[in-house]
Each structure stands twice: as structure tokens, then as C-alpha cells.
Enzyme design. Structure first.
Site, PDB file in Angstrom:
ATOM      1  N   ASN A  62       0.853  -1.191   0.000  1.00  0.00           N
ATOM      2  CA  ASN A  62       0.000   0.000   0.000  1.00  0.00           C
ATOM      3  C   ASN A  62       0.897   1.253   0.000  1.00  0.00           C
ATOM      4  O   ASN A  62       1.577   1.533   0.988  1.00  0.00           O
ATOM      5  CB  ASN A  62      -0.901  -0.058   1.243  1.00  0.00           C
ATOM      6  N   ASP A 111      -1.370  -4.268   9.917  1.00  0.00           N
ATOM      7  CA  ASP A 111      -2.690  -4.477   9.350  1.00  0.00           C
ATOM      8  C   ASP A 111      -3.587  -3.434   9.990  1.00  0.00           C
ATOM      9  O   ASP A 111      -3.508  -3.198  11.200  1.00  0.00           O
ATOM     10  CB  ASP A 111      -3.201  -5.889   9.649  1.00  0.00           C
TER      11      ASP A 111
END
Ligand code: ITT
Length: 194
Positions: A9, A70
Site C-alpha cells: 500500500n 494491518d
């Protein structure tokens, strides 16, 4: 310190690089590896998925610092969804705008009056000897009626942090990096190891 971060990401990566700017931490990403395929996130919690990502990178990169995180958005009026499914809420290859559209639609379908929400981040770190540390961060806020702003990534255009009257996407990146769930976990990392 050489720190390898297990994320694909680019929004997360930019925030992590900005956080360590001016320190003695050289941040590297999996995009620098000739071959790397991200593992399936099969865990049932943020920590479990962060651990899966950190372990996968550790298995191909030994003797350096490894980090993976996460994160996701929990919305009270949606029984804490999308949670660990935040990245793929509207489908496997969903774009941020599609995830946001689904979130707003679900809230209107359920007439969700509870717009309170929170971003969570679980970060798993391995030192060069393989010892594990876990850090967590939380940012409370509310979901706006419509997306606003262009900064950041993910659900930033619909998340208004507590104490603010703007979405995160309307804030400058430097402002987000003072309050975000990710930065809170990163601060603990820094306090423990730098
Ligand atoms: P990696 O697993 O490769 O790190 P990812 O985007 O799939 O990348 P996650 O599985 O942790 O990462 O899912 C995180 C999702 O939660 C992310 O894609 C956003 O949709 C949302 N999210 C997390 N942090 C956010 C933030 O700071 N601002 C906006 N949305 C965020």
C-alpha cells in the site's frame, strides 16, 4: 537501522517514510525486492494478519528489522464492519472510491444512526535476531455523509477525527501524521528501539 516494511500500500508506505524522515532509520519496501508476492491475509484479527505479513517478509529477508501492519476501519452502526476486510470491502480488487461508496450505501440501507467509527492499526516488528514486538494504535471519529478532500488514502475522505470538523483527506499529510492510528503504533516502535 535498516527497516524493511511488508506493505504493498503506497499510502501506508509514504506515511511510514515521512515518520522516520530525519532519523537514522533507512526504510525499505517490498517493491525493492526482485521477486515478492504478498501472502494471503487469512487471519481473523488485525494482529494475526500483521504477523502473517511480517513473517512472510522475514522468511525472505533475514538479519534486518522487519515491520508489517494491518489496519482498518470499524463503524459502530455496521457492527464494526468493514474491520479486517477494509481493503477489500467492495470486492477483491476494489478501489478506495468503491469501498467508500459501499460503506456509505450500507450505512444508508441500514439507516445507521451510529456514525461513530475508529481506525485501528496492529503492527508486528521483528528485530534482526527474530524477536517479535507488537504495537497498536487507535483513532476515533465519525463517518461523514459524503466524501470530502483528496489527501491520504483509503477511507480518509469520509473519516472525521474526534475534535476536528474536517475529514482526514482535507487535512495536510503532516496533520494526519500527528494523530493517525499508524503513527501511534510507530511512536511506540520509536520509543522502544530508537
Ligand atoms: P498491505 O496489506 O499490503 O499492507 P492493504 O491496503 O491491503 O496493504 P490492509 O490489509 O491493512 O492493507 O488494509 C488496510 C485498509 O484499511 C486500507 O486499504 C484502507 O482501506 C483502510 N485504512 C487503513 N488505514 C487507513 C488510513 O490511515 N486511512 C484510510 N484508510 C485506511
Amino acid at each position: 537501522m535498516e527497516l524493511w516494511v511488508g506493505t504493498s500500500n503506497s499510502g501506508k508506505m509514504t506515511e511510514i517514510k515521512n515518520f522516520f524522515m530525519g532519523t537514522n532509520v533507512q526504510v525499505h519496501s517490498i517493491s525493492e525486492l526482485p521477486v515478492y508476492s504478498s501472502p494471503k491475509e487469512t487471519g481473523d484479527s488485525f494482529i494475526a494478519n500483521a504477523r502473517i505479513k511480517a513473517k512472510a517478509l522475514k522468511s525472505v529477508k533475514s538479519g534486518v528489522w522487519i515491520m508489517a501492519e494491518d489496519s482498518g476501519l470499524e463503524v459502530m452502526g455496521l457492527n464494526n464492519m468493514p474491520g479486517i476486510h477494509s481493503a477489500r470491502y467492495a470486492g477483491e480488487k476494489a478501489k478506495d472510491a468503491e469501498n467508500i461508496a459501499k460503506l456509505l450505501k450500507m450505512m444508508s440501507l441500514r439507516s445507521a444512526t451510529h456514525r461513530e467509527a475508529q481506525f485501528k492499526c496492529a503492527m508486528v516488528v521483528y528485530d534482526p535476531e527474530g524477536n517479535e514486538s507488537v504495537f497498536e494504535g487507535l483513532l476515533k471519529g465519525t463517518i461523514s455523509r459524503s466524501p470530502k478532500g483528496t489527501s491520504g488514502f483509503g477511507y480518509d475522505p469520509v473519516f472525521i477525527p474526534e475534535g476536528y470538523d474536517k475529514t482526514i483527506a482535507e487535512l495536510a499529510p503532516i496533520e494526519k501524521n500527528k494523530i493517525s492510528h499508524r503513527v501511534q503504533a510507530l511512536r511506540q516502535f520509536k520509543k522502544s528501539f530508537l
